[in-house]
Design an enzyme around this catalytic site. Structure first.
Site, short mmCIF file in Angstrom:
data_model
loop_
_atom_site.label_atom_id
_atom_site.label_comp_id
_atom_site.label_asym_id
_atom_site.label_seq_id
_atom_site.Cartn_x
_atom_site.Cartn_y
_atom_site.Cartn_z
N ASP A 17 -12.00 27.71 -10.84
CA ASP A 17 -11.69 29.03 -10.27
C ASP A 17 -10.84 28.88 -9.00
OD1 ASP A 17 -13.62 29.80 -12.22
OD2 ASP A 17 -15.21 29.58 -10.73
N GLU A 197 -12.43 38.78 -16.81
CA GLU A 197 -12.84 38.38 -15.47
C GLU A 197 -11.70 37.65 -14.78
OE1 GLU A 197 -16.19 35.76 -16.21
OE2 GLU A 197 -14.89 34.02 -16.51
#
Length: 322
Positions: A17, A197
């Site tokens: 991420d 997401e």
């Protein structure tokens, strides 16, 4: 290195991420999920490649108990109105209920010129209309307004998370409407889990582009694309168009699996760079979330004639010399 590989990938090992922000001071600031999911680190470098060697400082650690005590995920660092902010998600347990974690979204603030110094102050939870699984917030400014984009579970909609947008009254408070702009609907968005997401914003060519990630966090993980006209009402779901196909995905030939959860930056000379994580193997033992080898990677990307981004294929890892 091949000609299409500006960087020696991976840039930073075992960092998922990844978020890279280039500040006006010339430094690249980096934060990402650490494999232990127990802290938030920040590092900086004058080059993107140098982030791998840069010394991380711990900005914040999880609590032993309570809502900020487990699975610290996907921090992002932003500079807004003269202060630094980190957006992240945290849970009170690693357990799941009905297949969902119990993450909520939180904000840290630092008023130092250099965010590796000074104190990170907790600004609390970003409250949305539901108390439900929520994560992966990002922020962007557009025409004087601050916008918040995030992923959340609507209790009335099947699946893990949809994408929402809202204006903000300050960097930790939503105001006005909260609208859904994307829900997992295509086959490539619903493998393993129904997931949208990890949004990231790119403003170019009169448009606002929003990449996001979809499906389970194994080799099926991939990136999708939403876009809206810069003159449109960004809080109107009809303003947003969605690519029916993924824009960045696994490439077995190049040994890159599950690329996603990206951010954007530019090289020192202004070329566009995609920052993302991927694994270099397909088979995972156990839950992919607890496999630590999602590494941060970087590559230059280009633009199609119609003004949309062309990310190409995830490039192979550099051959390590022994």
């Amino acid at each position: 290195m091949t000609t299409n590989q500006e960087f020696i990938n991976p840039i930073v090992e075992q960092r998922a991420d990844p978020w890279v922000y280039r500040h006006s001071d010339g430094y690249y600031y980096f934060t990402a999920s650490v494999p232990e999911y127990d802290r938030i680190e920040v590092r900086r470098s004058s080059t993107i490649q140098g982030l791998g060697e840069a010394e991380p400082i711990v900005a914040w650690r999880k609590y032993d108990t309570g809502p900020l005590s487990a699975n610290i995920w996907a921090p992002e660092i932003h500079y807004i109105q003269g202060k630094w902010y980190i957006y992240f998600a945290a849970a009170r347990t690693t357990e799941t209920k009905d297949g969902l974690f119990d993450h909520r979204m939180y904000v840290l603030e630092n008023s130092s010129a250099n965010p590796l110094e000074g104190t990170w102050v907790e600004k609390g939870q970003v409250r949305t209309r539901w108390e439900s699984f929520a994560l992966d917030a990002t922020v962007f400014e557009h025409r004087g307004d601050l916008y918040y984009v995030w992923a959340q579970k609507d209790p009335e909609i099947e699946g893990n998370s949809n994408m929402y947008i809202s204006k903000m009254s300050n960097p930790w408070t939503l105001t006005g409407e909260q609208v859904m702009i994307s829900t997992p609907e295509y086959d490539w968005e619903i493998i393993g889990f129904k997931v949208n997401e990890g949004a990231a914003i790119l403003k170019r060519n009169g448009k606002i582009f929003m990449t996001y990630s979809a499906s389970a966090t194994d080799h099926n993980y991939c990136m999708g694309l939403l876009y809206a006209d810069e003159d449109a009402d960004l809080l109107d779901p009809k303003s947003w168009s969605k690519s029916p196909v993924p824009v960045f995905q696994t490439n077995e030939q190049n040994g890159q699996y599950g690329p996603g959860h990206n951010s954007f930056t530019v090289t020192e000379d202004g070329r566009d760079v995609l920052i993302y994580h991927a694994r270099n193997y397909k088979e995972i033992t156990g839950d992919p979330l607890y496999d630590p080898n999602r590494h941060t990677r970087a590559q230059i990307f280009h633009w199609n004639e119609d003004g949309t981004p062309c990310f190409g294929e995830p490039v192979p890892d550099a051959q390590k010399t022994r």
